[in-house]
Design a protein around this motif. Structure first.
Motif, mmCIF file in Angstrom:
data_model
loop_
_atom_site.group_PDB
_atom_site.id
_atom_site.type_symbol
_atom_site.label_atom_id
_atom_site.label_comp_id
_atom_site.label_asym_id
_atom_site.label_seq_id
_atom_site.Cartn_x
_atom_site.Cartn_y
_atom_site.Cartn_z
ATOM 1 N N ILE A 202 12.731 6.973 -4.684
ATOM 2 C CA ILE A 202 13.172 8.544 -3.283
ATOM 3 C C ILE A 202 14.464 7.520 -3.182
ATOM 4 O O ILE A 202 15.053 8.896 -2.090
ATOM 5 C CB ILE A 202 11.644 8.327 -1.937
ATOM 6 C CG1 ILE A 202 12.045 6.764 -1.437
ATOM 7 C CG2 ILE A 202 10.222 8.224 -2.794
ATOM 8 C CD1 ILE A 202 10.848 7.079 -0.480
ATOM 9 N N GLY A 203 15.331 7.443 -3.394
ATOM 10 C CA GLY A 203 16.696 7.319 -2.804
ATOM 11 C C GLY A 203 17.295 8.656 -3.357
ATOM 12 O O GLY A 203 18.054 9.174 -2.276
ATOM 13 N N ARG A 204 16.893 9.049 -4.202
ATOM 14 C CA ARG A 204 18.142 10.262 -4.554
ATOM 15 C C ARG A 204 17.797 11.685 -3.779
ATOM 16 O O ARG A 204 18.657 11.727 -3.515
ATOM 17 C CB ARG A 204 17.606 10.673 -6.466
ATOM 18 C CG ARG A 204 18.895 11.809 -6.643
ATOM 19 C CD ARG A 204 18.343 12.039 -8.645
ATOM 20 N NE ARG A 204 18.912 10.000 -8.911
ATOM 21 C CZ ARG A 204 19.892 10.250 -9.317
ATOM 22 N NH1 ARG A 204 20.725 11.742 -9.429
ATOM 23 N NH2 ARG A 204 19.582 9.680 -10.339
ATOM 24 N N GLN B 236 8.635 2.483 2.685
ATOM 25 C CA GLN B 236 7.995 1.733 0.429
ATOM 26 C C GLN B 236 6.982 2.969 -0.085
ATOM 27 O O GLN B 236 6.916 2.898 -1.187
ATOM 28 C CB GLN B 236 7.773 0.626 1.221
ATOM 29 C CG GLN B 236 8.076 0.011 1.896
ATOM 30 C CD GLN B 236 8.924 -0.939 1.394
ATOM 31 O OE1 GLN B 236 9.408 -1.024 -0.091
ATOM 32 N NE2 GLN B 236 10.257 -0.945 2.173
ATOM 33 N N LEU B 237 7.602 4.323 0.441
ATOM 34 C CA LEU B 237 6.702 5.723 -0.517
ATOM 35 C C LEU B 237 7.299 5.220 -1.628
ATOM 36 O O LEU B 237 8.654 5.186 -1.272
ATOM 37 C CB LEU B 237 6.230 6.935 0.214
ATOM 38 C CG LEU B 237 6.134 6.302 1.643
ATOM 39 C CD1 LEU B 237 6.382 7.898 2.640
ATOM 40 C CD2 LEU B 237 4.599 6.688 1.268
ATOM 41 N N SER B 238 7.034 5.527 -2.831
ATOM 42 C CA SER B 238 7.565 6.073 -3.724
ATOM 43 C C SER B 238 6.821 7.046 -4.698
ATOM 44 O O SER B 238 7.645 7.715 -5.407
ATOM 45 C CB SER B 238 6.604 5.143 -5.181
ATOM 46 O OG SER B 238 5.604 5.351 -4.964
ATOM 47 N N ASP B 239 6.076 7.898 -3.867
ATOM 48 C CA ASP B 239 5.937 9.564 -4.221
ATOM 49 C C ASP B 239 7.070 9.971 -3.341
ATOM 50 O O ASP B 239 6.557 10.652 -2.143
ATOM 51 C CB ASP B 239 4.521 9.797 -3.723
ATOM 52 C CG ASP B 239 4.336 11.229 -4.052
ATOM 53 O OD1 ASP B 239 5.294 12.450 -3.881
ATOM 54 O OD2 ASP B 239 3.013 11.388 -4.359
ATOM 55 N N SER B 240 7.635 11.309 -4.047
ATOM 56 C CA SER B 240 8.394 11.744 -3.807
ATOM 57 C C SER B 240 8.953 13.039 -2.652
ATOM 58 O O SER B 240 8.836 13.522 -1.414
ATOM 59 C CB SER B 240 9.718 12.542 -4.765
ATOM 60 O OG SER B 240 8.887 13.289 -5.481
ATOM 61 N N MET C 43 14.725 4.876 3.169
ATOM 62 C CA MET C 43 14.126 5.140 2.131
ATOM 63 C C MET C 43 15.544 5.456 1.505
ATOM 64 O O MET C 43 15.418 4.811 0.121
ATOM 65 C CB MET C 43 13.820 6.339 2.531
ATOM 66 C CG MET C 43 12.752 6.350 3.771
ATOM 67 S SD MET C 43 12.522 8.629 4.292
ATOM 68 C CE MET C 43 11.230 8.466 3.038
ATOM 69 N N LEU C 44 16.798 5.334 0.922
ATOM 70 C CA LEU C 44 17.960 5.263 0.104
ATOM 71 C C LEU C 44 17.399 4.231 -0.713
ATOM 72 O O LEU C 44 18.175 3.997 -1.860
ATOM 73 C CB LEU C 44 18.811 5.719 0.871
ATOM 74 C CG LEU C 44 19.920 6.703 1.894
ATOM 75 C CD1 LEU C 44 20.927 6.709 2.505
ATOM 76 C CD2 LEU C 44 20.252 8.019 0.624
ATOM 77 N N THR D 50 0.792 -0.910 -0.256
ATOM 78 C CA THR D 50 -0.505 0.417 0.014
ATOM 79 C C THR D 50 0.678 1.336 0.251
ATOM 80 O O THR D 50 0.668 2.516 -0.612
ATOM 81 C CB THR D 50 -1.077 0.135 1.319
ATOM 82 O OG1 THR D 50 -1.258 -1.147 0.877
ATOM 83 C CG2 THR D 50 -2.021 1.204 1.609
ATOM 84 N N ALA D 51 2.237 1.222 0.772
ATOM 85 C CA ALA D 51 2.335 2.510 1.173
ATOM 86 C C ALA D 51 3.408 2.761 -0.388
ATOM 87 O O ALA D 51 3.679 3.766 -0.684
ATOM 88 C CB ALA D 51 3.802 2.670 1.878
ATOM 89 N N SER D 52 3.802 1.870 -0.973
ATOM 90 C CA SER D 52 4.819 1.673 -2.433
ATOM 91 C C SER D 52 3.554 2.551 -3.758
ATOM 92 O O SER D 52 4.473 2.298 -4.439
ATOM 93 C CB SER D 52 5.190 0.476 -2.405
ATOM 94 O OG SER D 52 4.433 -0.782 -3.179
#
Length: 614
Positions: free
Chosen positions: A523-525, A487-491, A517-518, A453-455
């Protein structure tokens, strides 16, 4: 086990709200992080309960090994921690045999193998001139590699003789201080002809471990097996300015024939080569799975073991798959062997064995060119959807103790790397039901549901996760929702978590969250940019022993830019070299070498992928 009564008058286990360490073995009053000690049995997952039990066992073992008998100086702290880790395994295996503790320990050993495959590794024991230098010892080499080599020598020698040696050691040094060699001498006194001190010295005073290259030659009525050892590393020798990897070990090896398990060969490799005879093929090197080394078989032997993998125990299957992936990642064979191996596991149901394949897929997804990621998602769905259909989403009466772990792993992987629409939809439904208090999610499933869900989270999902983090049902519930942020994908949502890490999130947790998060490709960058911008503030706020663990996540920043260059990785290396000094530099060098390994894999994926031939 120790044959000595508990040495204290009481033993209290105390949970602390803010605690930089995981736990501390104060005699009579052991302190823990809340989430490691406190659990609601009706709402705790198998993983959470297993971790809790393991830490409690580890700390109780210290009451004897560490408190009753104490190492003389900090150079010996590794043995204190390694033995407590080993003792927790022994106790756990007796306490809950259905948890298959030594199979799951394979995953912990894998982390140690990962560090020990680096030229920037270290010996298990090294001189310590000041207690501050001992901080570098509190890592997987001390705990997991240390426990691994103890298990290796225990299995080679025999459990009773090893235990009797431990008893001899403790009784000889009650309320005293010891050096590492005192334990080896006590065990050697029970070992007969086996040179325990010489073997163990070769493992603790040099870094790294050997790759055993196994070749089997069949004659009329027997099979000749030759083993040669070479230092294992992911990057070629000479690729780094210096290397702490050793050259040669005294390697205790147990081997067997799958057609006649009653026949065992036990040899100590004392040079580059050793040989022995087996009655028939296939031949399994590292029978029982306790050896702290990798095995690379000749092609025919590898195929025979792969085709008869169901005859191996859980630990042996894990090692066979993990060794194969290590050989692939080091560049000794093509990536196609991974897909061949994965597709041969159609009868495999052990989550730990599958964790190797899933971990390999996750690394490929992390560094692969965008043009390959859909191919990888398709491969993941074809591989894992049939397994999830068989396992199902709901616990069933016939489930064993491993099924919940497998179910959770399959859902997490299919909902993220596999981008399976049905899995994503189902996870969101369970998430809503749980967070609106309609139906509580199964404790073994909620971690996977939160991951998926978080991703794919929108604003409403994010707010629901954050609200639950702020008002959790128990410490483990809070930790689950905290982990979901990684796990978020929204920056833009990730940016809000970045800000929370500087004030709202506990300083004991924030660096580990930022490190996770890295490791998230999406969202790592921006997470790295945030760390660079606020690094001085983080050094002041976070526990000193957590900074290098946060920066370990930089090893994931290996993606190539449009010109095929690892520009981000170059920036990471420059920053770390300029800003990390002192005892922590050793761990940072390890992270940077892992980054170089991942960049090398990213470059390799331009031409070598899962379907490119073996």
């Amino acid at each position: 086990y120790f044959d000595i009564p508990y040495p204290g008058e009481k033993l209290d286990l105390l949970a602390l709200p803010d605690f930089a360490a995981g736990a501390m073995e104060n005699l009579g009053c052991v302190t823990f992080r809340e989430a490691i000690l406190l659990a609601d049995p009706d709402n705790a997952s198998r993983n959470e309960l297993e971790r809790l039990a393991e830490v409690v066992e580890h700390e109780i073992a210290h009451m004897w090994f560490g408190d009753l008998v104490t190492m003389d100086w900090w150079n010996g702290i590794w043995l204190n921690e390694a033995f407590a880790t080993f003792m927790a395994l022994r106790a756990q295996d007796d306490f809950r045999p259905e948890w298959e503790t030594f199979v799951s320990f394979g995953r912990s050993k894998a982390a140690a193998f990962g560090v020990d495959s680096l030229h920037a590794t270290r010996p298990i024991e090294f001189p310590v001139h000041h207690p501050d230098e001992a901080a570098a010892m509190f890592d997987v080499l001390t705990y997991e590699k240390g426990a691994g080599v103890l298990w290796m020598i225990e299995q080679f020698l025999g459990e009773e003789q090893f235990r009797d040696g431990v008893r001899r050691y403790l009784k000889a040094h009650l309320y005293g201080n010891t050096e590492t060699g005192d334990l080896w001498d006590a065990i050697e006194a029970e070992a007969g002809e086996i040179p325990i001190r010489a073997i163990m010295d070769s493992w603790i005073f040099q870094g790294g471990f050997p790759l055993l290259v196994a070749n089997c030659i069949e004659s009329t009525d027997q099979v000749g097996v030759t083993l040669s050892q070479e230092p294992f590393s992911y990057l070629p020798e000479g690729s780094r300015p210096t290397s702490a990897i050793g050259r040669e070990w005294l390697v205790p090896v147990i081997s067997t024939s799958l057609s006649d398990r009653s026949f065992e060969s036990r040899v100590v490799i004392t040079g580059n080569n050793a040989g022995f005879l087996m009655p028939s093929r296939p031949v399994l090197v590292n029978a029982g799975g306790s050896g702290f080394f990798r095995v690379h078989y000749d092609d025919q032997s590898y195929r025979e073991l792969r085709n008869n993998i169901d005859q191996l125990s859980g630990v042996e299957r894990f090692n066979f798959v993990a060794d194969t992936w290590a050989v692939i990642l080091s560049g000794r064979t093509k990536l196609a062997r991974l897909s061949e191996l994965a597709e041969s596991l159609d009868a495999e149901r052990d989550p730990h064995v599958w964790s190797v394949i899933i971990g390999a897929i996750a690394l490929l997804d992390l560094v692969a060119p965008e043009t390959h990621r859909e191919e990888l998602a398709d491969f993941t769905r074809k591989l894992l959807v049939p397994l999830l259909k068989e396992t199902g989403w709901e616990p069933k009466g016939g489930d064993d103790e491993q099924t919940p772990l497998l179910r959770s792993s399959l859902i997490s992987t299919l909902g993220t790397i596999g981008r399976d629409p049905e899995v994503i939809t189902r996870c969101r439904e369970i998430f809503v039901e749980d967070h609106q208090h309609q139906v509580a999610a199964d404790a073994d499933l909620i971690g996977a549901v939160l991951t998926v869900t978080a991703s794919h989270a929108n604003r409403d999902d994010f707010e629901a996760i954050r609200d639950r983090y702020r008002r959790p049902q128990n410490p483990n519930d809070q930790l689950r929702h905290l982990s979901a942020f990684s796990q978020l994908s929204d920056s833009s949502l990730a940016s809000e978590v970045h800000d929370m890490s500087l004030d709202e999130i506990r300083s004991q947790d924030a660096p580990y969250l930022l490190g996770s998060m890295l490791r998230n490709r999406a969202i790592g960058r921006p997470t790295w940019a945030f760390i660079v911008q606020h690094f001085d503030e983080m050094v002041d706020r976070f526990p000193d022993n957590s900074i290098h663990r946060m920066l370990d996540g930089t090893s994931a920043l290996a993606q190539l830019d449009a010109d095929g260059r690892a520009t981000l990785a170059e920036n990471v290396q420059s920053f770390c070299e300029e800003n990390i000094v002192g005892a922590r530099r050793r761990q940072i060098e390890q992270s940077l070498e892992r980054l170089a390994i991942n960049v090398r894999l990213a470059e390799r994926l331009e031409n070598d992928f899962l379907n490119s031939g073996s």
